[in-house]
Design a protein around this motif. Structure first.
Motif, PDB file in Angstrom:
ATOM      1  N   LYS A 193       8.110  -7.136  -7.390  1.00 22.58           N
ATOM      2  CA  LYS A 193       6.968  -6.961  -6.504  1.00 22.58           C
ATOM      3  C   LYS A 193       6.718  -8.549  -5.706  1.00 22.58           C
ATOM      4  N   GLU A 194       7.727  -9.164  -5.339  1.00 18.13           N
ATOM      5  CA  GLU A 194       7.649 -10.073  -4.507  1.00 18.13           C
ATOM      6  C   GLU A 194       6.914  -9.888  -3.164  1.00 18.13           C
ATOM      7  N   SER A 195       5.934 -10.611  -3.005  1.00 17.17           N
ATOM      8  CA  SER A 195       4.830 -10.334  -1.773  1.00 17.17           C
ATOM      9  C   SER A 195       5.474 -10.835  -0.443  1.00 17.17           C
ATOM     10  N   SER A 196       6.690 -11.884  -0.522  1.00 15.38           N
ATOM     11  CA  SER A 196       7.075 -12.668   0.783  1.00 15.38           C
ATOM     12  C   SER A 196       8.322 -11.851   1.021  1.00 15.38           C
ATOM     13  N   THR A 204       0.867  -1.316   0.128  1.00 13.28           N
ATOM     14  CA  THR A 204       0.061  -0.020   0.170  1.00 13.28           C
ATOM     15  C   THR A 204       0.997   1.230   0.006  1.00 13.28           C
ATOM     16  N   GLN A 205       2.213   1.098   0.250  1.00  8.55           N
ATOM     17  CA  GLN A 205       2.884   2.348   0.483  1.00  8.55           C
ATOM     18  C   GLN A 205       3.975   1.857  -0.812  1.00  8.55           C
ATOM     19  N   ASN A 206       4.514   3.102  -1.547  1.00 10.18           N
ATOM     20  CA  ASN A 206       5.366   3.006  -2.594  1.00 10.18           C
ATOM     21  C   ASN A 206       6.731   2.813  -2.202  1.00 10.18           C
ATOM     22  N   TRP A 207       7.000   2.232  -1.405  1.00  9.01           N
ATOM     23  CA  TRP A 207       8.430   1.850  -0.691  1.00  9.01           C
ATOM     24  C   TRP A 207       9.694   1.560  -1.774  1.00  9.01           C
ATOM     25  N   GLN A 208       9.226   0.852  -2.821  1.00  2.00           N
ATOM     26  CA  GLN A 208      10.078   0.259  -3.736  1.00  2.00           C
ATOM     27  C   GLN A 208      10.767   1.447  -4.404  1.00  2.00           C
ATOM     28  N   ALA A 209       9.985   2.268  -4.896  1.00  2.00           N
ATOM     29  CA  ALA A 209      10.213   3.664  -5.532  1.00  2.00           C
ATOM     30  C   ALA A 209      11.209   4.585  -4.814  1.00  2.00           C
ATOM     31  N   THR A 210      10.910   4.423  -3.326  1.00  2.00           N
ATOM     32  CA  THR A 210      11.344   5.383  -2.455  1.00  2.00           C
ATOM     33  C   THR A 210      13.065   4.856  -2.093  1.00  2.00           C
ATOM     34  N   HIS A 211      12.881   3.494  -2.220  1.00  2.00           N
ATOM     35  CA  HIS A 211      14.289   2.900  -1.741  1.00  2.00           C
ATOM     36  C   HIS A 211      15.474   3.275  -3.075  1.00  2.00           C
ATOM     37  N   LEU A 212      14.770   2.819  -4.265  1.00  2.00           N
ATOM     38  CA  LEU A 212      15.720   2.969  -5.339  1.00  2.00           C
ATOM     39  C   LEU A 212      15.921   4.327  -5.777  1.00  2.00           C
ATOM     40  N   ARG A 213      15.032   5.368  -5.519  1.00  2.00           N
ATOM     41  CA  ARG A 213      15.552   6.621  -5.641  1.00  2.00           C
ATOM     42  C   ARG A 213      16.537   7.252  -4.583  1.00  2.00           C
ATOM     43  N   PHE A 226      19.774  -5.583  -8.375  1.00  2.00           N
ATOM     44  CA  PHE A 226      18.976  -5.166  -7.380  1.00  2.00           C
ATOM     45  C   PHE A 226      17.587  -4.508  -7.601  1.00  2.00           C
ATOM     46  N   GLN A 227      17.815  -3.729  -8.896  1.00  2.00           N
ATOM     47  CA  GLN A 227      16.480  -3.053  -9.244  1.00  2.00           C
ATOM     48  C   GLN A 227      15.617  -4.089  -9.916  1.00  2.00           C
ATOM     49  N   GLU A 228      16.065  -5.215 -10.338  1.00  2.00           N
ATOM     50  CA  GLU A 228      15.190  -6.169 -11.270  1.00  2.00           C
ATOM     51  C   GLU A 228      14.482  -7.138  -9.824  1.00  2.00           C
TER      52      GLU A 228
END
Length: 207
Positions: A110-113, A75-84, A103-105
């Motif tokens: 979007k692995e849920s586990s 529900t949070q856009n954490w992946q984009a925050t991390h990558l930025r 790492f970007q790949e």
């Protein structure tokens, strides 16, 4: 030491890798309980003015939940925050362009586990370090007597200097004059690339 039992941390710190540098086999435990205030979902990177903690948000906080049942909160856009944050902190690092795509790949899968996400990241870290250690998923009860068990020892609440695994060896970091020890593995990989193996081996605390 040839076999070691570890917690499956998120982009582990340098102490973690110093502790497993000699391992031929690394045992990980999907049925261990998820502890709060741990490295299971947090790592540290260095930015221009501070050390930043990157955290993976998880769903719920149920006690005694096995780590392989912990789900990532999208529900949070954490992946984009991390990558930025990673690109901002290490944009001028010598080896970012070579290692970042791996790492970007994984981030963009979007692995849920949380368990599988961490496992994918650890696998690529070992590959980039060129360490041949075998990762073994252990679901048994009794750990073999020849396994060194360091689970629940490398935790954020205690300084690495209180343990017998890591003695910081400085390397060229991007910001500031003072060396920041025991950051997440990304800092070392992006800053020194192939030299990471030597630095980690030199960082093993003499027992």
């Amino acid at each position: 030491m040839s076999r070691v039992a570890v917690d499956l941390h998120f982009l582990p710190c340098l102490e973690f890798f110093a502790a497993i540098a000699d391992a031929e086999e690394i045992l990980i435990f999907p049925k261990d309980s998820y502890p709060r205030q741990s490295y299971f979902n947090r790592t540290k990177i260095r930015l221009a003015n501070k050390v930043e903690t990157l955290s993976v948000p998880i769903q719920g906080r149920r006690p005694r939940l096995p780590i392989d049942q912990v789900k990532i909160d999208f529900t949070q856009n954490w992946q984009a925050t991390h990558l930025r944050g990673i690109q901002s902190g290490y944009g001028k690092a010598p080896f970012l362009e070579y290692y970042f795509p791996y790492f970007q790949e994984i981030y963009e899968s979007k692995e849920s586990s949380l368990w599988r996400f961490n496992l994918s990241l650890l696998t690529i870290c070992l590959r980039l370090l060129r360490w041949p250690a075998r990762l073994t998923v252990f679901e048994g009860v009794n750990i073999p007597s020849d396994v060194l068990d360091i689970r629940a020892q490398i935790v954020p609440s205690r300084l690495f200097s209180e343990r017998n695994y890591y003695m910081p060896q400085s390397y060229s970091q991007l910001f500031g004059l003072d060396f920041e020890p025991n950051l997440g593995i990304l800092d070392l990989l992006f800053c020194v690339g192939p030299e990471s193996d030597r630095i980690l081996r030199d960082s093993r605390k003499k027992q």
